[in-house]
Design a protein around this motif. Structure first.
Motif, PDB file in Angstrom:
ATOM      1  N   MET A 244       5.849  -2.931  -2.264  1.00 39.69           N
ATOM      2  CA  MET A 244       5.126  -3.657  -1.211  1.00 39.69           C
ATOM      3  C   MET A 244       4.718  -2.724  -0.069  1.00 39.69           C
ATOM      4  SD  MET A 244       7.430  -7.104  -0.855  1.00 39.69           S
ATOM      5  CE  MET A 244       6.762  -7.545   0.756  1.00 39.69           C
ATOM      6  N   ALA A 245       5.594  -1.757   0.209  1.00 36.61           N
ATOM      7  CA  ALA A 245       5.340  -0.842   1.327  1.00 36.61           C
ATOM      8  C   ALA A 245       4.103   0.029   1.087  1.00 36.61           C
ATOM      9  CB  ALA A 245       6.568   0.046   1.564  1.00 36.61           C
ATOM     10  N   HIS A 246       3.659   0.100  -0.172  1.00 39.27           N
ATOM     11  CA  HIS A 246       2.485   0.917  -0.508  1.00 39.27           C
ATOM     12  C   HIS A 246       1.190   0.102  -0.496  1.00 39.27           C
ATOM     13  CE1 HIS A 246       4.706   4.575  -1.642  1.00 39.27           C
ATOM     14  NE2 HIS A 246       5.629   3.749  -2.102  1.00 39.27           N
ATOM     15  N   GLY A 247       1.265  -1.150  -0.038  1.00 41.11           N
ATOM     16  CA  GLY A 247       0.070  -1.985   0.001  1.00 41.11           C
ATOM     17  C   GLY A 247      -0.164  -2.690  -1.328  1.00 41.11           C
ATOM     18  N   GLU A 248      -1.409  -3.164  -1.510  1.00 40.52           N
ATOM     19  CA  GLU A 248      -1.720  -3.922  -2.731  1.00 40.52           C
ATOM     20  C   GLU A 248      -2.628  -3.195  -3.710  1.00 40.52           C
ATOM     21  OE1 GLU A 248      -2.002  -6.111   0.391  1.00 40.52           O
ATOM     22  OE2 GLU A 248       0.117  -6.153  -0.159  1.00 40.52           O
TER      23      GLU A 248
ATOM     24  N   PHE B  92      20.027  -3.104  10.766  1.00 38.86           N
ATOM     25  CA  PHE B  92      19.445  -1.793  10.458  1.00 38.86           C
ATOM     26  C   PHE B  92      18.097  -2.064   9.793  1.00 38.86           C
ATOM     27  CE2 PHE B  92      24.013  -1.356  10.483  1.00 38.86           C
ATOM     28  CZ  PHE B  92      24.262  -0.146  11.118  1.00 38.86           C
ATOM     29  N   VAL B  93      17.029  -1.532  10.370  1.00 39.14           N
ATOM     30  CA  VAL B  93      15.681  -1.940   9.943  1.00 39.14           C
ATOM     31  C   VAL B  93      14.848  -0.717   9.543  1.00 39.14           C
ATOM     32  CG1 VAL B  93      13.558  -3.105  10.643  1.00 39.14           C
ATOM     33  CG2 VAL B  93      15.765  -3.954  11.461  1.00 39.14           C
ATOM     34  N   VAL B  94      14.267  -0.788   8.341  1.00 42.85           N
ATOM     35  CA  VAL B  94      13.355   0.242   7.856  1.00 42.85           C
ATOM     36  C   VAL B  94      11.933  -0.271   8.018  1.00 42.85           C
ATOM     37  CG1 VAL B  94      12.667   1.656   5.871  1.00 42.85           C
ATOM     38  CG2 VAL B  94      15.066   0.960   6.142  1.00 42.85           C
ATOM     39  N   CYS B  95      11.091   0.508   8.720  1.00 44.63           N
ATOM     40  CA  CYS B  95       9.702   0.084   8.970  1.00 44.63           C
ATOM     41  C   CYS B  95       8.717   0.902   8.142  1.00 44.63           C
ATOM     42  CB  CYS B  95       9.365   0.238  10.456  1.00 44.63           C
ATOM     43  SG  CYS B  95      10.240  -0.944  11.497  1.00 44.63           S
TER      44      CYS B  95
ATOM     45  N   ASN C 211      16.031 -11.905   5.367  1.00 46.24           N
ATOM     46  CA  ASN C 211      14.811 -12.583   4.942  1.00 46.24           C
ATOM     47  C   ASN C 211      13.912 -12.852   6.153  1.00 46.24           C
ATOM     48  OD1 ASN C 211      13.077 -13.899   3.187  1.00 46.24           O
ATOM     49  ND2 ASN C 211      14.123 -15.857   3.381  1.00 46.24           N
ATOM     50  N   ALA C 212      14.532 -13.282   7.243  1.00 49.93           N
ATOM     51  CA  ALA C 212      13.773 -13.569   8.470  1.00 49.93           C
ATOM     52  C   ALA C 212      13.198 -12.288   9.075  1.00 49.93           C
ATOM     53  CB  ALA C 212      14.676 -14.267   9.480  1.00 49.93           C
ATOM     54  N   ILE C 213      14.012 -11.253   9.146  1.00 49.06           N
ATOM     55  CA  ILE C 213      13.547  -9.967   9.701  1.00 49.06           C
ATOM     56  C   ILE C 213      12.387  -9.418   8.876  1.00 49.06           C
ATOM     57  CG2 ILE C 213      14.205  -7.556  10.112  1.00 49.06           C
ATOM     58  CD1 ILE C 213      17.049  -8.589  10.760  1.00 49.06           C
ATOM     59  N   ASN C 214      12.513  -9.544   7.554  1.00 46.14           N
ATOM     60  CA  ASN C 214      11.525  -8.949   6.651  1.00 46.14           C
ATOM     61  C   ASN C 214      10.170  -9.654   6.660  1.00 46.14           C
ATOM     62  OD1 ASN C 214      13.633  -7.288   6.009  1.00 46.14           O
ATOM     63  ND2 ASN C 214      13.972  -8.102   3.956  1.00 46.14           N
ATOM     64  N   THR C 215      10.096 -10.808   7.340  1.00 44.50           N
ATOM     65  CA  THR C 215       8.784 -11.460   7.463  1.00 44.50           C
ATOM     66  C   THR C 215       7.882 -10.704   8.430  1.00 44.50           C
ATOM     67  OG1 THR C 215       9.583 -12.934   9.221  1.00 44.50           O
ATOM     68  CG2 THR C 215       9.732 -13.750   6.962  1.00 44.50           C
ATOM     69  N   ASN C 216       8.484  -9.824   9.253  1.00 43.25           N
ATOM     70  CA  ASN C 216       7.692  -9.006  10.172  1.00 43.25           C
ATOM     71  C   ASN C 216       6.798  -8.050   9.370  1.00 43.25           C
ATOM     72  OD1 ASN C 216       7.317  -6.388  11.845  1.00 43.25           O
ATOM     73  ND2 ASN C 216       7.894  -7.905  13.374  1.00 43.25           N
ATOM     74  N   ASP C 217       5.535  -7.973   9.737  1.00 44.80           N
ATOM     75  CA  ASP C 217       4.559  -7.209   8.950  1.00 44.80           C
ATOM     76  C   ASP C 217       4.920  -5.733   8.791  1.00 44.80           C
ATOM     77  OD1 ASP C 217       3.071  -9.425   8.527  1.00 44.80           O
ATOM     78  OD2 ASP C 217       1.641  -9.045  10.151  1.00 44.80           O
ATOM     79  N   ASN C 218       5.576  -5.131   9.784  1.00 37.03           N
ATOM     80  CA  ASN C 218       5.856  -3.699   9.740  1.00 37.03           C
ATOM     81  C   ASN C 218       7.200  -3.386   9.084  1.00 37.03           C
ATOM     82  OD1 ASN C 218       5.229  -0.967  10.246  1.00 37.03           O
ATOM     83  ND2 ASN C 218       6.441  -0.965  12.120  1.00 37.03           N
ATOM     84  N   VAL C 219       7.976  -4.405   8.730  1.00 35.91           N
ATOM     85  CA  VAL C 219       9.311  -4.169   8.179  1.00 35.91           C
ATOM     86  C   VAL C 219       9.239  -4.052   6.661  1.00 35.91           C
ATOM     87  CG1 VAL C 219      11.617  -5.159   7.869  1.00 35.91           C
ATOM     88  CG2 VAL C 219      10.501  -5.297  10.097  1.00 35.91           C
ATOM     89  N   VAL C 220       9.800  -2.962   6.117  1.00 35.29           N
ATOM     90  CA  VAL C 220       9.885  -2.774   4.667  1.00 35.29           C
ATOM     91  C   VAL C 220      11.132  -3.466   4.136  1.00 35.29           C
ATOM     92  CG1 VAL C 220      10.150  -1.075   2.812  1.00 35.29           C
ATOM     93  CG2 VAL C 220       8.645  -0.595   4.751  1.00 35.29           C
TER      94      VAL C 220
END
Length: 633
Positions: A351-355, A549-552, A521-530
């Motif tokens: 997902m982090a690589h786009g579509e 701990f958040v990976v963006c 799950n809630a944190i990962n809804t943020n567009d910049n969060v991987v």
């Protein structure tokens, strides 16, 4: 065989499920009739969860490889059994028919016997994801040797621990392996491990890369030399249904890995029955599970389940992002894959690589998508469903464990209801309950509790190798009369289950219990969060607070603003009570090589207890721990 045990409708599922709980001996006895036995059982089941002692198909004799190979030869001898896709797409793929696989297995089984390996001996397999790994597993089972596969990414000390615990007599390995752009010296790791392993007499080395590693005379032998001239048939060793088939080591909450023991008869029945129902493969289908055979998923859903069912199973040597993030999708189109099983970790990394990398492939052959290894978060589920499944393929999100041997809770192909982040309904023969803190069963709907299993199923572990008391204490002592999974779960009004994480991953904030998966799950809804991982840490008033701990995708230019956006996501998804008190931006998370996040390490960092983090050598990237400690808030 492929279709005989398949459930064809949700109504049929409900009927079969009711029978399996009311009369498990009748249900599983009927299922077992579909397999090939040297001698039928005297009794389907005897059990108690106090010792614990569980015996399925008591008195039966069989060899699992007769069911995976021999019985297909007449009708499926020329059908593809394994398609091997190499790490490098420029390299040619390899295909084995059922007859070819049978012959390779028999030749290697004869070679093992020639080296003095016999029924009951333990054989450690430390190999790359090449077809010979499956051949080695099946050859051990053919002669009654107990295989113990160790993922070929573990350190020499971790390998030595497993060899010594099992007292393995032989090691099967390779000179090296390909993983993405890297080549790894596998034999060198084995040599280091064997410096402290007195039980090993024989090492067989497959020439994978042509490296010419150190070969110790009298101990080390080349694969191609030991199989040369071996007969292409080998009589299968008759095994009791409760004889040990394999040992597979899994990390425990305490340091020493547990050798989970699975036996021949029950495991065979459970592996094939669950495979045929969850994935609903037709005779001509091509099925692909991206796991490594070093893990239980690879044992059950690359080797045993598909082959017992007469299915074509894809084995993949590489990684999802090499040479580019379209590798999975390229393979699906290339081999017209119909059923595809992977892990949420892989989905999130892609997902982090786009579509673009997925939209450039048709993926028209796909019928069913699977998710395994951890609860899948809502955002990854929707991305997978939309971009990979084109909104026409059901996602079967299956929950199970190394210890359960086979899938326990899952969707069934396209015949059962689907709900994002919910694993689904228990499969026939699986009797889950939710318990409260006092150990009482919770009967109501729309509740959460501790997930336990009330009665035995065929593929369950029988013991932990060499230490039955550890098995009893770990799985059967927490709640009397139940197998305790260690997971918390929710059950909705329709009886569907959602796994909310390990019990020690449930955070209690001011009396409110949150599963880590729920907050992530809630944190990962943020567009910049991987991806993210949350743990609890002590709070003088609330009991616990939440540390994230958040990976963006891109490192935040303004961390204060980025934290504010994440807080908004959590409030929107769960409420203010679940707001993380601390949000640390990191480049990666401490993960095992199978993709499991080591929350034990994260908890200690969050609590400031970094003097003893335990063994970090088996992490995918041990260096990430230093970064986390340095950046601690």
């Amino acid at each position: 065989m492929t279709n005989k045990l398949q459930i064809k409708s949700f109504e049929e599922y409900k009927e079969k499920y009711a029978l399996s709980i009311e009369n498990p001996e009748k249900f599983w006895g009927d299922v077992a009739e579909e397999f090939q036995w040297i001698k039928k059982w005297d009794k389907v089941l005897e059990w108690n969860f106090q010792e614990p002692k569980v015996e399925w198909f008591k008195g039966a004799k069989l060899n699992i490889t007769e069911n995976a190979l021999d019985r297909h030869l007449e009708t499926r001898g020329n059908k593809l059994a394994i398609i091997w896709e190499p790490n490098d797409p420029k390299q040619r793929f390899v295909r084995y028919t059922y007859r070819e696989l049978y012959e390779h297995v028999c030749q290697f089984a004869n070679a093992l016997k020639e080296k003095g390996i016999k029924k009951g001996d333990r054989v450690c397999i430390y190999m790359p994801m090449i077809p010979e790994l499956a051949v080695a597993v099946l050859a051990c089972a053919r002669i009654g040797a107990i295989h113990s596969v160790v993922f070929a990414g573990f350190s020499s000390s971790a390998l030595a621990d497993r060899i010594n615990d099992a007292e393995a007599k032989a090691v099967i390995t390779s000179d090296g392996l390909n993983r993405g752009a890297k080549q790894i010296p596998v034999k060198r790791v084995v040599d280091e491990a064997l410096e402290s392993c007195a039980s090993v007499e024989t090492v067989i080395v497959y020439d994978c890369l042509g490296w010419g590693p150190n070969m110790e005379e009298g101990r080390d032998y080349w694969w191609h030399e030991v199989v040369a001239g071996q007969p292409k048939s080998c009589a299968p060793e008759p095994m009791d249904a409760e004889d040990v088939l394999f040992i597979l080591y899994t990390s425990g909450s305490t340091g020493k890995p547990k050798g989970v023991v699975h036996t021949c008869g029950g495991y065979m029945v459970g592996a094939a029955y669950t495979f045929q129902n969850v994935y609903q493969c037709d005779e001509s289908d091509v099925y692909w599970c991206t796991a490594d055979v070093g893990w239980i998923t690879g044992h059950t859903y690359i080797v045993y389940g598909p082959l017992i069912s007469g299915t074509t199973s894809v084995m993949f040597e590489g990684i999802p992002t090499y040479p580019d993030p379209g590798r999975f999708w390229q393979i699906i189109d290339k081999h017209s894959v119909n059923q595809f099983l992977t892990a949420p970790t892989a989905i999130r990394s892609l997902m982090a690589h786009g579509e673009d990398h997925v939209l450039s492939y048709s993926l028209d052959s796909l019928k069913i998508l699977g998710s395994v290894g951890e609860p899948i978060n809502d955002e990854a589920w929707k991305w997978y469903h939309l971009h990979v499944g084109k909104e026409r393929c059901p996602i079967v999100d299956n929950w199970w464990q190394t210890e359960t041997g086979a899938i326990m809770i899952s969707g069934i192909g396209n015949i059962s209801p689907m709900k994002p982040t919910f694993a689904g309904y228990p499969l026939p023969g699986v009797n889950p309950v939710l318990l409260d803190q006092e150990g009482k069963e919770i009967q109501e709907a729309d509740v959460e509790g501790y997930l336990c299993i009330k009665s035995p199923w065929p593929s369950m572990l029988r013991t932990t190798y060499g230490d039955h008391e550890r098995c009893r204490v770990t799985y059967f002592s927490t709640y009397d009369g139940y197998y305790f999974t260690g997971d918390g779960a929710k059950r909705d009004q329709n009886g569907m289950y959602r796994i909310i994480g390990r019990v020690d991953d449930v955070i209690n904030v001011s009396g409110h219990r949150f599963g880590t998966a729920e907050i992530e799950n809630a944190i990962n809804t943020n567009d910049n969060v991987v991806e993210s991982a949350v743990v609890g840490f002590p709070h003088p008033v609330k009991g616990q607070s939440i540390y994230a701990f958040v990976v963006c995708e891109k490192a935040p230019e303004d961390e204060v603003h980025a934290r504010g956006e994440i807080v908004e996501s959590v409030v929107a998804e769960i409420g203010k009570i679940a707001i993380p008190e601390k949000i640390q931006f990191v480049s990666g998370l401490p993960k095992t090589r199978s993709g499991k996040i080591m929350r034990r390490i994260l908890r200690k960092i969050a609590e400031g207890e970094v003097s003893n983090l335990g063994d970090t050598s088996t992490l995918l990237d041990p260096n990430v721990v230093d970064e986390l400690i340095e950046g601690k808030l």
